[in-house]
Design a protein around this motif. Structure first.
Motif, PDB file in Angstrom:
ATOM      1  N   THR A   1       0.825  -1.201   0.000  1.00 27.78           N
ATOM      2  CA  THR A   1       0.000   0.000   0.000  1.00 27.78           C
ATOM      3  C   THR A   1       0.863   1.256   0.000  1.00 27.78           C
ATOM      4  O   THR A   1       2.026   1.230   0.385  1.00 27.78           O
ATOM      5  N   ALA A   2       0.257   2.338  -0.432  1.00 28.44           N
ATOM      6  CA  ALA A   2       0.817   3.680  -0.294  1.00 28.44           C
ATOM      7  C   ALA A   2      -0.279   4.518   0.351  1.00 28.44           C
ATOM      8  O   ALA A   2      -1.420   4.521  -0.115  1.00 28.44           O
ATOM      9  N   THR A   3       0.052   5.189   1.461  1.00 34.67           N
ATOM     10  CA  THR A   3      -0.946   5.942   2.216  1.00 34.67           C
ATOM     11  C   THR A   3      -0.489   7.380   2.397  1.00 34.67           C
ATOM     12  O   THR A   3       0.665   7.638   2.720  1.00 34.67           O
TER      13      THR A   3
ATOM     14  N   TYR B   1      -3.803   3.661  -1.259  1.00 38.11           N
ATOM     15  CA  TYR B   1      -3.815   2.964  -2.544  1.00 38.11           C
ATOM     16  C   TYR B   1      -3.272   1.566  -2.305  1.00 38.11           C
ATOM     17  O   TYR B   1      -2.202   1.398  -1.729  1.00 38.11           O
ATOM     18  N   ALA B   2      -4.031   0.556  -2.711  1.00 38.80           N
ATOM     19  CA  ALA B   2      -3.592  -0.838  -2.607  1.00 38.80           C
ATOM     20  C   ALA B   2      -3.270  -1.337  -4.006  1.00 38.80           C
ATOM     21  O   ALA B   2      -4.127  -1.324  -4.896  1.00 38.80           O
TER      22      ALA B   2
ATOM     23  N   GLY C   1      -6.910  -0.833  -5.730  1.00 37.33           N
ATOM     24  CA  GLY C   1      -8.049  -0.243  -5.043  1.00 37.33           C
ATOM     25  C   GLY C   1      -7.655   0.952  -4.206  1.00 37.33           C
ATOM     26  O   GLY C   1      -6.470   1.193  -3.956  1.00 37.33           O
ATOM     27  N   PHE C   2      -8.657   1.706  -3.761  1.00 39.90           N
ATOM     28  CA  PHE C   2      -8.453   2.889  -2.936  1.00 39.90           C
ATOM     29  C   PHE C   2      -9.356   2.823  -1.717  1.00 39.90           C
ATOM     30  O   PHE C   2     -10.453   2.267  -1.768  1.00 39.90           O
ATOM     31  N   SER C   3      -8.895   3.411  -0.645  1.00 43.62           N
ATOM     32  CA  SER C   3      -9.701   3.615   0.544  1.00 43.62           C
ATOM     33  C   SER C   3      -9.495   5.063   0.955  1.00 43.62           C
ATOM     34  O   SER C   3      -8.356   5.510   1.091  1.00 43.62           O
ATOM     35  N   VAL C   4     -10.573   5.816   1.136  1.00 47.41           N
ATOM     36  CA  VAL C   4     -10.499   7.238   1.435  1.00 47.41           C
ATOM     37  C   VAL C   4     -11.309   7.514   2.696  1.00 47.41           C
ATOM     38  O   VAL C   4     -12.376   6.930   2.895  1.00 47.41           O
TER      39      VAL C   4
END
Length: 116
Positions: A77-79, A94-95, A107-110
């Motif tokens: 991941t990059a966070t 960002y995964a 994928g993304f997590s926000v």
């Protein structure tokens, strides 16, 4: 005002009969400064981070991870988390598709967060 940080966590399951009783948890490196914080590695998604101490069910059936998709700890991941603006922060994870838990899709997590 640039600061490097890292986290290396392992879970130890002493009650398991298997010989592999070490499990990977958060393991990442990053930089923090006036721009916010950026990290790469195995990390919790923003959904998981944003819940703070709201989820009191830990790993029981009422845990948010059993109610919603996306509360994961993912490798590759990059966070990025913005600096605090009057207590408000925004975070994005960002995964990469190379992560085994991503089923060959990125994928993304926000999350938008308020407080400490």
């Amino acid at each position: 005002s640039l600061e490097a940080f890292y986290t290396v966590e392992y879970e130890v399951d002493t009650g398991d009969d298997a010989k592999e009783n070490f499990k990977a948890r958060n393991q990442f490196v990053g930089l923090r400064g006036n721009f916010g914080a950026f990290s790469v590695g195995r990390n919790d998604t923003m959904l998981k981070v944003s819940q703070g101490k709201v989820d009191q069910f830990n790993d029981l059936s009422g845990d948010l991870k059993n109610l919603f998709k996306g509360e994961n700890r993912i490798e590759q991941t990059a966070t990025y988390i913005t600096p605090s603006f009057s207590g408000f922060k925004v975070g994005v994870t960002y995964a990469a598709e190379g992560a085994s838990s991503q089923y060959a899709q990125d994928g993304f997590s926000v999350a938008a967060m308020y407080g400490d």
